[in-house]
Design a protein around this motif. Structure first.
Motif, PDB file in Angstrom:
ATOM      1  N   ILE A  88      16.496  25.225 -23.464  1.00 37.25           N
ATOM      2  CA  ILE A  88      17.415  26.675 -23.337  1.00 37.25           C
ATOM      3  C   ILE A  88      16.825  27.990 -23.316  1.00 37.25           C
ATOM      4  O   ILE A  88      16.780  29.145 -22.611  1.00 37.25           O
ATOM      5  N   ALA A  89      15.863  27.940 -24.245  1.00 38.78           N
ATOM      6  CA  ALA A  89      15.275  29.285 -24.820  1.00 38.78           C
ATOM      7  C   ALA A  89      14.125  29.542 -23.779  1.00 38.78           C
ATOM      8  O   ALA A  89      14.266  30.660 -23.502  1.00 38.78           O
ATOM      9  N   GLU A  90      13.523  28.501 -23.288  1.00 41.66           N
ATOM     10  CA  GLU A  90      12.748  28.866 -22.041  1.00 41.66           C
ATOM     11  C   GLU A  90      13.568  29.471 -20.725  1.00 41.66           C
ATOM     12  O   GLU A  90      12.975  30.425 -20.145  1.00 41.66           O
ATOM     13  N   ASP A  91      14.888  29.068 -20.541  1.00 41.50           N
ATOM     14  CA  ASP A  91      15.611  29.347 -19.469  1.00 41.50           C
ATOM     15  C   ASP A  91      16.024  31.002 -19.615  1.00 41.50           C
ATOM     16  O   ASP A  91      16.235  31.524 -18.898  1.00 41.50           O
ATOM     17  N   LEU A  92      16.237  31.233 -20.862  1.00 36.15           N
ATOM     18  CA  LEU A  92      16.738  32.331 -21.168  1.00 36.15           C
ATOM     19  C   LEU A  92      15.990  33.459 -21.094  1.00 36.15           C
ATOM     20  O   LEU A  92      16.037  34.620 -20.843  1.00 36.15           O
ATOM     21  N   VAL A  93      14.732  33.166 -21.605  1.00 39.13           N
ATOM     22  CA  VAL A  93      13.443  34.120 -21.420  1.00 39.13           C
ATOM     23  C   VAL A  93      13.152  34.208 -20.046  1.00 39.13           C
ATOM     24  O   VAL A  93      12.926  35.450 -19.653  1.00 39.13           O
ATOM     25  N   GLY A  94      13.201  33.281 -18.996  1.00 40.54           N
ATOM     26  CA  GLY A  94      13.104  33.216 -17.716  1.00 40.54           C
ATOM     27  C   GLY A  94      14.093  34.270 -17.068  1.00 40.54           C
ATOM     28  O   GLY A  94      13.719  35.049 -16.144  1.00 40.54           O
TER      29      GLY A  94
ATOM     30  N   SER B 298      28.486  19.576 -14.601  1.00 42.82           N
ATOM     31  CA  SER B 298      27.309  18.665 -14.800  1.00 42.82           C
ATOM     32  C   SER B 298      27.502  17.342 -14.484  1.00 42.82           C
ATOM     33  O   SER B 298      26.668  16.640 -13.813  1.00 42.82           O
ATOM     34  N   SER B 299      28.398  16.862 -15.064  1.00 42.57           N
ATOM     35  CA  SER B 299      28.650  15.346 -14.835  1.00 42.57           C
ATOM     36  C   SER B 299      29.009  15.239 -13.154  1.00 42.57           C
ATOM     37  O   SER B 299      28.552  13.796 -12.843  1.00 42.57           O
ATOM     38  N   ARG B 300      29.456  15.813 -12.717  1.00 41.48           N
ATOM     39  CA  ARG B 300      29.884  15.588 -11.093  1.00 41.48           C
ATOM     40  C   ARG B 300      28.824  16.275 -10.251  1.00 41.48           C
ATOM     41  O   ARG B 300      28.942  16.081  -8.913  1.00 41.48           O
ATOM     42  N   ARG B 301      28.010  16.984 -10.967  1.00 44.17           N
ATOM     43  CA  ARG B 301      26.697  17.466 -10.220  1.00 44.17           C
ATOM     44  C   ARG B 301      26.947  18.642  -9.441  1.00 44.17           C
ATOM     45  O   ARG B 301      26.417  19.039  -8.588  1.00 44.17           O
ATOM     46  N   VAL B 302      28.165  19.323  -9.651  1.00 44.05           N
ATOM     47  CA  VAL B 302      28.528  20.683  -8.840  1.00 44.05           C
ATOM     48  C   VAL B 302      27.906  21.716  -9.969  1.00 44.05           C
ATOM     49  O   VAL B 302      28.737  22.250 -10.645  1.00 44.05           O
ATOM     50  N   VAL B 303      26.710  21.835  -9.725  1.00 45.80           N
ATOM     51  CA  VAL B 303      25.961  22.834 -10.752  1.00 45.80           C
ATOM     52  C   VAL B 303      24.806  23.165  -9.990  1.00 45.80           C
ATOM     53  O   VAL B 303      24.235  22.489  -9.360  1.00 45.80           O
ATOM     54  N   ILE B 304      24.215  24.359 -10.522  1.00 47.89           N
ATOM     55  CA  ILE B 304      22.937  24.746 -10.280  1.00 47.89           C
ATOM     56  C   ILE B 304      22.399  25.129 -11.634  1.00 47.89           C
ATOM     57  O   ILE B 304      22.854  26.342 -12.256  1.00 47.89           O
ATOM     58  N   TYR B 305      21.561  24.596 -12.090  1.00 53.34           N
ATOM     59  CA  TYR B 305      20.761  24.945 -13.560  1.00 53.34           C
ATOM     60  C   TYR B 305      19.997  26.297 -13.476  1.00 53.34           C
ATOM     61  O   TYR B 305      19.261  26.565 -12.365  1.00 53.34           O
ATOM     62  N   VAL B 306      19.830  27.094 -14.439  1.00 51.26           N
ATOM     63  CA  VAL B 306      19.092  28.272 -14.545  1.00 51.26           C
ATOM     64  C   VAL B 306      17.635  28.113 -14.096  1.00 51.26           C
ATOM     65  O   VAL B 306      17.141  28.543 -13.326  1.00 51.26           O
ATOM     66  N   ARG B 307      16.864  26.946 -14.578  1.00 52.20           N
ATOM     67  CA  ARG B 307      15.814  26.622 -14.363  1.00 52.20           C
ATOM     68  C   ARG B 307      15.615  26.419 -12.855  1.00 52.20           C
ATOM     69  O   ARG B 307      14.561  26.930 -12.253  1.00 52.20           O
TER      70      ARG B 307
ATOM     71  N   ILE C 251       8.702  33.676 -26.521  1.00 52.75           N
ATOM     72  CA  ILE C 251       8.815  32.681 -27.223  1.00 52.75           C
ATOM     73  C   ILE C 251       7.887  32.746 -28.416  1.00 52.75           C
ATOM     74  O   ILE C 251       6.635  32.728 -27.931  1.00 52.75           O
ATOM     75  N   ASP C 252       8.239  32.736 -29.346  1.00 49.66           N
ATOM     76  CA  ASP C 252       7.475  32.818 -30.710  1.00 49.66           C
ATOM     77  C   ASP C 252       7.788  31.736 -31.504  1.00 49.66           C
ATOM     78  O   ASP C 252       8.728  30.767 -31.291  1.00 49.66           O
ATOM     79  N   ALA C 253       7.156  31.217 -32.634  1.00 53.37           N
ATOM     80  CA  ALA C 253       7.485  30.202 -33.679  1.00 53.37           C
ATOM     81  C   ALA C 253       8.441  30.700 -34.561  1.00 53.37           C
ATOM     82  O   ALA C 253       7.869  31.704 -35.439  1.00 53.37           O
TER      83      ALA C 253
END
Length: 605
Positions: free
Chosen positions: A81-87, A354-363, A537-539
């Motif tokens: 999720i962090a990687e997607d939001l940075v994207g 998501s369960s019915r695959r009616v979705v497009i993920y940010v990534r 993204i940092d630590a």
């Protein structure tokens, strides 16, 4: 609003049981970032915080299904999720998680203050248990018929049809969402938040927001306050924040309820941010004091937690409910200035699932299309005040007609013409009435667009910004500088000077919406330094999930304070060298629509 204020942008916490889709980020993500970038450009001190919401039964159920621990599952999705939001370019000052030792401590401090002020009390209630596993079923994992409106599909905590709070035992024909079986109800002791004790304070506070909040949010919230019931703040579960009371803290199967600890995350993330920058008390500037303002961004299914429950927790901590009391150890904390809720986004006429695959993920989206193209669509056609439908045909149309043919074309032809013929930003000769008119209109747009953004009217603000783009394109077409090269080169230079000023103004107006391309335009115009900061993204470092060992985990942060972008029209710097521009946006072929629809049908089928 004047500059130099402290603005808390509190962004709903995405749940760490899977990647986020574009419906999620249309509600909490992109609107909050547009708002934050505008506020920073206006000279205000912004603290934009959130993180992954990682406790609760859904994480535990999915972890069991996958044969991993809840913490392992939370670790995986926290990073994704962090990687997607940075994207997406979302400019969090800190995006963290609810499983940190810091969050545990802050959540427990608020619970303790509520308990000492008498706003939480122990109560024996009926808890739902799965007959086949013996495991407690959380409210959200029980469905049935709403006893108030008759809707079949109400959850055990809330009916999404009529908006009323519910208890699972109230449902008609209750069933487990996990396996469909009828739950058993057994006696169990829990702490309850005494919401009725805040009815008067909440009503007064909400009525004071007339004309300031989105009408749908305010009306919904006032309706909720009319019939408040005590609400459980603990759960029979071993994955969560321990209850900080003798006889409870060492009970492995009693934890603070996930909804209770998640909303406290806005405060705990602020505290964590302050520690990260080496000023442990800095968070107070956003939570206390006359100049502090707070804006909470989420989808409409989260309104109740932000306009009723979270304010009640804060009021109780402050000792401001019917029972009075003393402020807790953190001092008096400010309730939200505004709850900015979006409606729902559907996809090609269907609810995201998501369960019915009616979705497009940010990534997946960002692998094929630009982040700014998605941000633009969400802001131009998204669910700001009413449910709206994402269609691939409309996405392609807006990308091609508005981003490529209008804005991209204005940038490309203005800078290309000036670079090719003059090599630098030219000086202006004598201005005509039309030159002055279009420049004045461009300067005036900052007040018009800014007023919209100040009131979270993002769609109207974008329409106004794009109107200035259309005006600039018309100006260039009418003045035809390409025809002046031989007949009147001085006039050509003046027209190109005006055109580049219009480009710079429009780029500033569009910066909150399109930060990635705004940085490109700034560089094309010869700008140096950072125009508008992008997240990274940092630590982070803390204990996680109740363990005693400190570990590293990903956090989103960024450098946004010393950027060049300011909410104003600045004169372009005559003599600045120009390079040939690259296309800002890629034109999409109409075949994209058929490809994406086929991909959607294949996944759903």
């Amino acid at each position: 609003m004047s500059s130099n204020r402290h603005i808390l942008t509190a962004v709903a916490w995405p749940y760490a049981n899977g990647p986020r889709h574009i419906g999620h980020v249309s509600g909490f993500g992109v609107p909050s970032d547009v708002f934050s970038r505008f506020q920073r450009m206006s000279g205000n001190h912004v603290l934009m915080v959130s993180g992954t919401d990682e406790h609760g039964t859904p994480v535990q159920v999915l972890a069991d299904q996958e044969g991993v621990t809840p913490r392992e599952l939370a670790d995986r999705y926290n990073r994704i999720i962090a990687e997607d939001l940075v994207g997406l370019g979302l400019s969090y000052d800190l995006f963290t998680r609810t499983t940190t030792g810091n969050h545990y401590a802050v959540a427990q401090q608020l619970f303790t203050a509520l308990h000492e002020n008498g706003y939480v009390f122990a109560h024996t209630t009926k808890g739902a248990v799965s007959p086949s596993t013996g495991r407690t079923l959380p409210d959200r994992y029980i469905e049935g018929i709403c006893p108030i409106c008759g809707y079949d599909g109400a959850r055990g905590d809330q009916c999404d049809n009529c908006g009323n709070q519910l208890d699972p035992i109230d449902l008609i024909s209750p069933r487990s969402r996990i396996n469909g079986e009828k739950p058993e109800f057994v006696d169990t002791e829990h702490f309850m938040l005494d919401l009725p004790a805040f009815a008067d304070a909440l009503t007064t506070w909400l009525k004071g927001k007339e004309g300031q909040w989105r009408p749908n949010v305010l009306k919904f919230s006032l309706n909720l306050v009319e019939d408040l019931q005590p609400r459980a703040v603990t759960r029979d579960l071993n994955w969560g924040v321990p209850v900080p009371l003798e006889g409870w803290s060492d009970n492995a199967n009693k934890r603070l309820y996930v909804w209770f600890d998640a909303v406290i995350g806005y405060l705990s993330a602020s505290v964590e941010w302050a520690r990260r920058i080496g000023e442990p008390e800095a968070w107070r500037r956003w939570w206390q004091g006359d100049e502090a303002r707070s804006y909470y961004f989420m989808g409409k299914d989260n309104i109740v937690f932000h306009s009723v429950v979270w304010p009640a927790i804060l009021l109780g901590h402050n000792g401001e409910g019917d029972r009075g009391g003393e402020p807790g150890p953190l001092g008096e904390l400010k309730v939200p200035t505004e709850v900015v809720s979006s409606e729902f986004l559907t996809m090609e006429g269907r609810k995201f699932s998501s369960s019915r695959r009616v979705v497009i993920y940010v990534r997946d989206f960002l692998e094929r299309y630009s982040a700014d193209a998605l941000r633009y669509y969400i802001m131009a056609a998204g669910p700001e005040t009413q449910d709206t439908d994402f269609t691939w045909a409309e996405f392609v149309r807006r990308n091609n007609d508005e981003l490529v043919a209008a804005w991209g074309n204005l940038v490309n032809r203005s800078i290309s013409m000036a670079a090719k013929n003059l090599g630098e930003i030219p000086a202006a000769g004598e201005l005509t009435d039309e030159d002055r008119r279009v420049l004045e209109d461009s300067r005036a747009a900052f007040a018009r667009v800014g007023e919209r953004l100040e009131r979270s009217q993002f769609k109207a603000g974008l329409q106004e910004a794009m109107r200035t783009v259309a005006e600039a394109n018309k100006y260039i077409s009418d003045q035809a500088p390409w025809a002046l090269k031989k007949t009147d080169p001085e006039r050509m230079a003046t027209v190109l000077h005006v055109a580049l000023q219009l480009v710079q103004d429009a780029n500033t107006l569009l910066t909150p919406y399109l930060p990635e391309s705004a940085n490109k335009v700034y560089a094309m115009l010869g700008g140096t330094g950072t125009w508008t900061g992008m997240p990274r993204i940092d630590a982070g470092r803390d204990t996680i999930g109740g363990s005693e060992e400190e570990v590293e985990y990903p956090v989103i942060t960024g450098d946004y304070a010393d950027n060049e972008a300011r909410w104003e029209s600045r004169p372009i710097a005559v003599g600045t060298p120009l390079g040939r521009p690259e296309p800002l946006f890629a034109k999409l072929d109409q075949s994209v629509v058929d490809e994406e629809l086929a991909r959607l049908e294949g996944a759903a089928g």
